[in-house]
Design a protein around this motif. Structure first.
Motif, PDB file in Angstrom:
ATOM      1  N   THR A   1      35.117 -23.134 -48.876  1.00 42.39           N
ATOM      2  CA  THR A   1      33.724 -23.194 -49.333  1.00 42.39           C
ATOM      3  C   THR A   1      33.416 -24.456 -50.134  1.00 42.39           C
ATOM      4  O   THR A   1      32.315 -24.594 -50.667  1.00 42.39           O
ATOM      5  CB  THR A   1      33.369 -21.947 -50.174  1.00 42.39           C
ATOM      6  OG1 THR A   1      34.111 -21.976 -51.402  1.00 42.39           O
ATOM      7  CG2 THR A   1      33.648 -20.664 -49.406  1.00 42.39           C
ATOM      8  N   ASN A   2      34.373 -25.384 -50.239  1.00 37.38           N
ATOM      9  CA  ASN A   2      34.120 -26.649 -50.936  1.00 37.38           C
ATOM     10  C   ASN A   2      32.924 -27.346 -50.308  1.00 37.38           C
ATOM     11  O   ASN A   2      32.738 -27.301 -49.092  1.00 37.38           O
ATOM     12  CB  ASN A   2      35.338 -27.568 -50.853  1.00 37.38           C
ATOM     13  CG  ASN A   2      36.532 -27.044 -51.600  1.00 37.38           C
ATOM     14  OD1 ASN A   2      36.440 -26.093 -52.370  1.00 37.38           O
ATOM     15  ND2 ASN A   2      37.677 -27.660 -51.367  1.00 37.38           N
ATOM     16  N   SER A   3      32.114 -28.030 -51.123  1.00 36.42           N
ATOM     17  CA  SER A   3      30.887 -28.622 -50.596  1.00 36.42           C
ATOM     18  C   SER A   3      30.378 -29.743 -51.486  1.00 36.42           C
ATOM     19  O   SER A   3      30.659 -29.785 -52.686  1.00 36.42           O
ATOM     20  CB  SER A   3      29.800 -27.547 -50.484  1.00 36.42           C
ATOM     21  OG  SER A   3      28.590 -28.085 -49.987  1.00 36.42           O
ATOM     22  N   LEU A   4      29.600 -30.633 -50.878  1.00 34.25           N
ATOM     23  CA  LEU A   4      28.853 -31.623 -51.658  1.00 34.25           C
ATOM     24  C   LEU A   4      27.745 -30.942 -52.448  1.00 34.25           C
ATOM     25  O   LEU A   4      27.273 -31.475 -53.446  1.00 34.25           O
ATOM     26  CB  LEU A   4      28.246 -32.688 -50.736  1.00 34.25           C
ATOM     27  CG  LEU A   4      29.214 -33.655 -50.081  1.00 34.25           C
ATOM     28  CD1 LEU A   4      28.501 -34.516 -49.049  1.00 34.25           C
ATOM     29  CD2 LEU A   4      29.894 -34.545 -51.124  1.00 34.25           C
ATOM     30  N   LEU A   5      27.331 -29.763 -52.005  1.00 36.90           N
ATOM     31  CA  LEU A   5      26.275 -29.015 -52.685  1.00 36.90           C
ATOM     32  C   LEU A   5      26.872 -28.046 -53.693  1.00 36.90           C
ATOM     33  O   LEU A   5      27.942 -27.485 -53.472  1.00 36.90           O
ATOM     34  CB  LEU A   5      25.436 -28.227 -51.666  1.00 36.90           C
ATOM     35  CG  LEU A   5      24.759 -29.036 -50.569  1.00 36.90           C
ATOM     36  CD1 LEU A   5      23.969 -28.101 -49.647  1.00 36.90           C
ATOM     37  CD2 LEU A   5      23.860 -30.109 -51.150  1.00 36.90           C
TER      38      LEU A   5
ATOM     39  N   VAL B   1      29.929 -28.845 -42.731  1.00 38.39           N
ATOM     40  CA  VAL B   1      30.086 -29.403 -44.080  1.00 38.39           C
ATOM     41  C   VAL B   1      29.485 -28.498 -45.159  1.00 38.39           C
ATOM     42  O   VAL B   1      28.938 -28.961 -46.152  1.00 38.39           O
ATOM     43  CB  VAL B   1      29.508 -30.840 -44.168  1.00 38.39           C
ATOM     44  CG1 VAL B   1      30.352 -31.809 -43.364  1.00 38.39           C
ATOM     45  CG2 VAL B   1      28.060 -30.885 -43.699  1.00 38.39           C
ATOM     46  N   GLN B   2      29.615 -27.202 -44.951  1.00 35.83           N
ATOM     47  CA  GLN B   2      29.277 -26.204 -45.954  1.00 35.83           C
ATOM     48  C   GLN B   2      27.906 -26.424 -46.605  1.00 35.83           C
ATOM     49  O   GLN B   2      27.802 -26.677 -47.790  1.00 35.83           O
ATOM     50  CB  GLN B   2      30.373 -26.130 -47.017  1.00 35.83           C
ATOM     51  CG  GLN B   2      31.713 -25.687 -46.482  1.00 35.83           C
ATOM     52  CD  GLN B   2      31.639 -24.423 -45.650  1.00 35.83           C
ATOM     53  OE1 GLN B   2      31.877 -24.479 -44.460  1.00 35.83           O
ATOM     54  NE2 GLN B   2      31.280 -23.308 -46.241  1.00 35.83           N
ATOM     55  N   GLY B   3      26.858 -26.302 -45.818  1.00 37.71           N
ATOM     56  CA  GLY B   3      25.496 -26.343 -46.339  1.00 37.71           C
ATOM     57  C   GLY B   3      24.857 -27.718 -46.365  1.00 37.71           C
ATOM     58  O   GLY B   3      23.649 -27.830 -46.524  1.00 37.71           O
TER      59      GLY B   3
ATOM     60  N   VAL C   1      29.209 -43.122 -53.810  1.00 41.31           N
ATOM     61  CA  VAL C   1      30.102 -42.109 -54.366  1.00 41.31           C
ATOM     62  C   VAL C   1      29.278 -40.869 -54.706  1.00 41.31           C
ATOM     63  O   VAL C   1      28.210 -40.972 -55.304  1.00 41.31           O
ATOM     64  CB  VAL C   1      30.823 -42.652 -55.629  1.00 41.31           C
ATOM     65  CG1 VAL C   1      31.680 -41.576 -56.268  1.00 41.31           C
ATOM     66  CG2 VAL C   1      31.646 -43.881 -55.282  1.00 41.31           C
ATOM     67  N   LEU C   2      29.787 -39.710 -54.309  1.00 40.28           N
ATOM     68  CA  LEU C   2      29.102 -38.444 -54.558  1.00 40.28           C
ATOM     69  C   LEU C   2      30.055 -37.442 -55.196  1.00 40.28           C
ATOM     70  O   LEU C   2      31.257 -37.479 -54.929  1.00 40.28           O
ATOM     71  CB  LEU C   2      28.583 -37.839 -53.245  1.00 40.28           C
ATOM     72  CG  LEU C   2      27.462 -38.569 -52.534  1.00 40.28           C
ATOM     73  CD1 LEU C   2      27.197 -37.926 -51.180  1.00 40.28           C
ATOM     74  CD2 LEU C   2      26.201 -38.559 -53.379  1.00 40.28           C
ATOM     75  N   PRO C   3      29.531 -36.510 -55.993  1.00 41.24           N
ATOM     76  CA  PRO C   3      30.375 -35.429 -56.514  1.00 41.24           C
ATOM     77  C   PRO C   3      30.635 -34.395 -55.425  1.00 41.24           C
ATOM     78  O   PRO C   3      29.749 -34.059 -54.639  1.00 41.24           O
ATOM     79  CB  PRO C   3      29.536 -34.835 -57.650  1.00 41.24           C
ATOM     80  CG  PRO C   3      28.128 -35.190 -57.319  1.00 41.24           C
ATOM     81  CD  PRO C   3      28.171 -36.467 -56.531  1.00 41.24           C
ATOM     82  N   PHE C   4      31.874 -33.925 -55.367  1.00 37.72           N
ATOM     83  CA  PHE C   4      32.300 -32.925 -54.388  1.00 37.72           C
ATOM     84  C   PHE C   4      32.808 -31.724 -55.157  1.00 37.72           C
ATOM     85  O   PHE C   4      33.687 -31.850 -56.013  1.00 37.72           O
ATOM     86  CB  PHE C   4      33.399 -33.521 -53.499  1.00 37.72           C
ATOM     87  CG  PHE C   4      33.850 -32.615 -52.395  1.00 37.72           C
ATOM     88  CD1 PHE C   4      33.084 -32.450 -51.259  1.00 37.72           C
ATOM     89  CD2 PHE C   4      35.065 -31.948 -52.482  1.00 37.72           C
ATOM     90  CE1 PHE C   4      33.518 -31.628 -50.218  1.00 37.72           C
ATOM     91  CE2 PHE C   4      35.501 -31.127 -51.455  1.00 37.72           C
ATOM     92  CZ  PHE C   4      34.720 -30.962 -50.319  1.00 37.72           C
ATOM     93  N   ASN C   5      32.247 -30.558 -54.879  1.00 38.95           N
ATOM     94  CA  ASN C   5      32.577 -29.335 -55.604  1.00 38.95           C
ATOM     95  C   ASN C   5      33.765 -28.623 -54.981  1.00 38.95           C
ATOM     96  O   ASN C   5      33.746 -28.268 -53.805  1.00 38.95           O
ATOM     97  CB  ASN C   5      31.356 -28.417 -55.621  1.00 38.95           C
ATOM     98  CG  ASN C   5      30.194 -29.080 -56.326  1.00 38.95           C
ATOM     99  OD1 ASN C   5      30.211 -29.238 -57.536  1.00 38.95           O
ATOM    100  ND2 ASN C   5      29.198 -29.500 -55.560  1.00 38.95           N
ATOM    101  N   SER C   6      34.783 -28.419 -55.789  1.00 39.22           N
ATOM    102  CA  SER C   6      35.983 -27.716 -55.366  1.00 39.22           C
ATOM    103  C   SER C   6      35.872 -26.263 -55.822  1.00 39.22           C
ATOM    104  O   SER C   6      35.754 -25.984 -57.018  1.00 39.22           O
ATOM    105  CB  SER C   6      37.209 -28.382 -55.996  1.00 39.22           C
ATOM    106  OG  SER C   6      38.371 -27.700 -55.655  1.00 39.22           O
ATOM    107  N   ASN C   7      35.912 -25.353 -54.855  1.00 42.59           N
ATOM    108  CA  ASN C   7      35.738 -23.934 -55.158  1.00 42.59           C
ATOM    109  C   ASN C   7      37.056 -23.172 -55.084  1.00 42.59           C
ATOM    110  O   ASN C   7      38.038 -23.656 -54.523  1.00 42.59           O
ATOM    111  CB  ASN C   7      34.722 -23.318 -54.193  1.00 42.59           C
ATOM    112  CG  ASN C   7      33.346 -23.923 -54.355  1.00 42.59           C
ATOM    113  OD1 ASN C   7      32.997 -24.418 -55.415  1.00 42.59           O
ATOM    114  ND2 ASN C   7      32.562 -23.901 -53.300  1.00 42.59           N
TER     115      ASN C   7
END
Length: 134
Positions: A25-29, A76-78, A14-20
């Motif tokens: 531009t949403n990304s795991l980074l 995958v945005q970066g 499980v990883l955090p996913f950033n919602s922009n």
């Protein structure tokens, strides 16, 4: 065709996913603070974070009995480098015929890799660069 709700990276779990603010531009980074200078102030503003299931190309291929990949398309945005790291076995065995990926070259996401990192990784597995497209 099947839809699988999971992210691809170099990690299974499980990883955090950033919602922009702009979903493109949403990304795991996480967003790099310098990104606003290239993309504008609001485009990369993170407004939330969710947890997503993640797997690697190698593990997914094993579980779904996919011996070879004709075209691996990555956008995958970066986090493209993480996806490639999760495909090390396939890359080592030359089981991916073509890799077609988007690469962002200006600082946009934290921990995003530089172009030379991609060349080094892929050349180490015997892959050669073909072309840039805009």
């Amino acid at each position: 065709m099947y839809c699988n709700q999971r992210a691809f990276s170099d990690h299974h779990g499980v990883l955090p996913f950033n919602s922009n603010r702009n979903s493109a531009t949403n990304s795991l980074l996480k967003t790099d603070r310098r990104g606003a200078a290239f993309w504008g102030r609001d485009l990369l503003n993170t407004i939330g974070q969710i947890e997503v299931n993640s797997t690697t190309v190698d593990q997914f291929s094993r579980l779904t009995n996919i011996p070879d990949i004709d075209i691996l398309k990555i956008d995958v945005q970066g986090a493209e480098y993480s996806v490639l790291n999760g495909a090390r076995n396939k890359l080592q065995d030359q089981r991916i015929s073509l890799i077609y990926t988007e690469l962002i070259l200006c600082p946009t996401y934290e921990k995003q890799k530089r172009l030379r990192d991609y060349f080094s990784l892929l050349e180490g597995f015997g892959y050669v660069f073909l072309n840039f497209f805009n």
